[in-house]
Scaffold this motif. Structure first.
Motif, PDB file in Angstrom:
ATOM      1  N   SER A   1       1.071  -1.037  -0.230  1.00  0.00           N
ATOM      2  CA  SER A   1       0.128  -0.069  -0.281  1.00  0.00           C
ATOM      3  C   SER A   1       0.254   1.237  -0.295  1.00  0.00           C
ATOM      4  O   SER A   1       1.712   1.108   0.742  1.00  0.00           O
ATOM      5  CB  SER A   1      -1.032   0.447   1.624  1.00  0.00           C
ATOM      6  OG  SER A   1      -1.307   0.749   1.305  1.00  0.00           O
ATOM      7  N   ASP A   2       0.494   1.998  -0.895  1.00  0.00           N
ATOM      8  CA  ASP A   2       0.929   3.677  -0.220  1.00  0.00           C
ATOM      9  C   ASP A   2       0.760   4.083   0.547  1.00  0.00           C
ATOM     10  O   ASP A   2       1.014   5.374   0.869  1.00  0.00           O
ATOM     11  CB  ASP A   2       1.019   5.024  -1.842  1.00  0.00           C
ATOM     12  CG  ASP A   2      -0.343   5.315  -2.350  1.00  0.00           C
ATOM     13  OD1 ASP A   2      -1.613   4.505  -1.263  1.00  0.00           O
ATOM     14  OD2 ASP A   2      -1.045   5.307  -3.001  1.00  0.00           O
ATOM     15  N   ASN A   3      -0.449   3.964   1.647  1.00  0.00           N
ATOM     16  CA  ASN A   3      -0.840   4.717   2.111  1.00  0.00           C
ATOM     17  C   ASN A   3      -1.826   5.812   2.416  1.00  0.00           C
ATOM     18  O   ASN A   3      -1.970   6.790   3.262  1.00  0.00           O
ATOM     19  CB  ASN A   3       0.014   5.016   3.540  1.00  0.00           C
ATOM     20  CG  ASN A   3       0.581   3.751   4.209  1.00  0.00           C
ATOM     21  OD1 ASN A   3       0.551   2.451   4.793  1.00  0.00           O
ATOM     22  ND2 ASN A   3       1.833   3.694   4.145  1.00  0.00           N
TER      23      ASN A   3
ATOM     24  N   THR B   1       7.186   4.846   0.927  1.00  0.00           N
ATOM     25  CA  THR B   1       6.388   5.885   0.475  1.00  0.00           C
ATOM     26  C   THR B   1       6.603   7.024  -0.388  1.00  0.00           C
ATOM     27  O   THR B   1       6.069   7.678  -0.233  1.00  0.00           O
ATOM     28  CB  THR B   1       5.095   5.525   1.620  1.00  0.00           C
ATOM     29  OG1 THR B   1       6.165   6.021   2.674  1.00  0.00           O
ATOM     30  CG2 THR B   1       4.586   3.956   1.263  1.00  0.00           C
ATOM     31  N   LYS B   2       8.512   7.176   0.404  1.00  0.00           N
ATOM     32  CA  LYS B   2       8.667   8.534   0.695  1.00  0.00           C
ATOM     33  C   LYS B   2       9.351   9.082  -1.017  1.00  0.00           C
ATOM     34  O   LYS B   2       9.463   9.402  -1.145  1.00  0.00           O
ATOM     35  CB  LYS B   2      10.308   8.921   1.584  1.00  0.00           C
ATOM     36  CG  LYS B   2       9.216   9.143   3.132  1.00  0.00           C
ATOM     37  CD  LYS B   2      10.130   8.609   3.632  1.00  0.00           C
ATOM     38  CE  LYS B   2       9.899   9.375   5.553  1.00  0.00           C
ATOM     39  NZ  LYS B   2      10.923  10.385   6.176  1.00  0.00           N
TER      40      LYS B   2
ATOM     41  N   GLU C   1       8.470   6.975  -3.044  1.00  0.00           N
ATOM     42  CA  GLU C   1       7.795   6.703  -4.435  1.00  0.00           C
ATOM     43  C   GLU C   1       8.135   5.343  -5.077  1.00  0.00           C
ATOM     44  O   GLU C   1       7.770   5.032  -6.642  1.00  0.00           O
ATOM     45  CB  GLU C   1       6.788   7.410  -5.528  1.00  0.00           C
ATOM     46  CG  GLU C   1       5.524   8.469  -4.324  1.00  0.00           C
ATOM     47  CD  GLU C   1       4.841   9.743  -5.064  1.00  0.00           C
ATOM     48  OE1 GLU C   1       3.893   9.211  -4.577  1.00  0.00           O
ATOM     49  OE2 GLU C   1       5.458  10.496  -5.406  1.00  0.00           O
TER      50      GLU C   1
END
Length: 339
Positions: free
Chosen positions: A170-172, A215-216, A218
């Protein structure tokens, strides 16, 4: 995951310092010890929650102390178990039972089974998406995802991926990314609408299994069968780079603190450790010797230690035949950065 190897019933407690197997270079990651679990049965994923390891093992989950391997509990009746996920705010855990097309719900305080949830065919990888507050299973024989409300314990959506899902991350922020093993793709899924937005090719890499995400920056990290790890831009599906990894990868982890990517390679018996220097700059720093069969991986985000399940194997003289694990040798390797 892909191929589940073999050494459940008996559990022994032995912690062995690891020395002989790590005769290699002087890099920072080392195998600190081996947690001896014992018993017989196949294995797949394992997961860390607080002070415990939850380890898929045959038709049960072994719950052990993550520091010394001491047995805490056994969650039984999880036929064809693959993975474990947690919803701490509800004090619930969820286990994917691949052979009976269901998810087992259990109490995190007592490890007692609470209920069963019917899913698609062969639920394999399982995860909790904190953004949507949903449990998601990768249903290998249904070519899709089951989206479960952990409060009502019901499937609220199914998502057709058009291919066999292996792992989801997930990318949250409402997006999910899924390895599609039989099409060598990553599917981008919108969890707000439960629709597939894109299918992105991983070529020249083939048959992805492990998947992790920063996530930072991507960036997606997909471990593939042909000894390649693909770094993909999650904003557009473009391949940033590919890096060499060992053979038999079935798990990838990413440590957001150290900016290391770990590919667990069961056939070669090693971990390829890659440093993310920037969002477009990656370098292989170490190939750490582990053991044959150590193909799945779990990262403890509190201690930054890595756990890999495997066993000892009989000498196989038949060409092309998978080696047989020796009973009572089921174990978990513990890897950490010694610097």
């Amino acid at each position: 995951m892909k191929k589940i190897l073999s050494p459940l019933l008996a559990i022994t407690i032995v912690v062995t310092n690891f020395s002989v197997l790590s005769a290699q270079n002087n890099n920072s990651y080392k195998v600190e010890k081996i947690l001896k679990i014992g018993g017989i049965g196949r294995w797949d994923y394992l997961a860390v929650h607080k002070s415990y390891l939850y380890i898929s093992h045959g038709n049960q989950v072994n719950v052990v102390n993550k520091n010394n391997g001491a047995p805490i509990s056994i969650i039984s009746g999880t036929t064809g178990v693959h993975g474990i996920a947690f919803v701490p705010e509800l004090n619930k855990g969820f286990i994917s039972d691949g052979r009976i097309d269901s998810v087992t719900v259990f109490d995190l305080s007592t490890n007692k089974v609470l209920s069963k949830i019917a899913t698609g065919k062969d639920p394999d990888a399982i995860m909790y998406d904190d953004y949507s507050k949903k449990i998601i299973t990768c249903d290998g024989h249904s070519n899709g995802l089951s989206v479960i409300d952990p409060i009502t314990e019901k499937v609220v959506a199914t998502i057709d991926l058009g291919g066999k899902p292996e792992t989801a991350v997930s990318d949250n922020a409402g997006k999910l990314y899924v390895n599609i093993e039989n099409k060598s793709q990553i599917a981008e899924v919108d969890l707000k609408t439960n629709q597939v937005l894109n299918h992105w090719s991983l070529s020249p890499a083939e048959s992805p299994s492990g998947l992790a995400f920063d996530t930072k920056t991507e960036r997606l990290f997909a471990g593939c069968d042909n000894n390649l790890l693909v770094v993909m831009d999650a904003t557009n599906g473009k391949i940033v780079t590919t890096l060499p990894i060992g053979s038999g990868c079935d798990g990838v982890a990413f440590d957001a603190k150290s900016k290391h990517i770990f590919s667990s390679n069961g056939e070669d018996g090693n971990i390829t450790i890659i440093k993310e220097k920037s969002k477009d700059n990656f370098v292989v720093e170490q190939n750490l010797i582990t053991k044959k069969g150590a193909r799945t991986i779990a990262l403890d985000e509190q201690t930054h230690k890595i756990y890999l399940p495997t066993a000892d194997f009989e000498t196989n003289k038949t060409v092309g035949k998978r080696p047989t694990s020796i009973p009572d040798t089921f174990q978990v390797l513990v890897v950490e950065d010694k610097l």
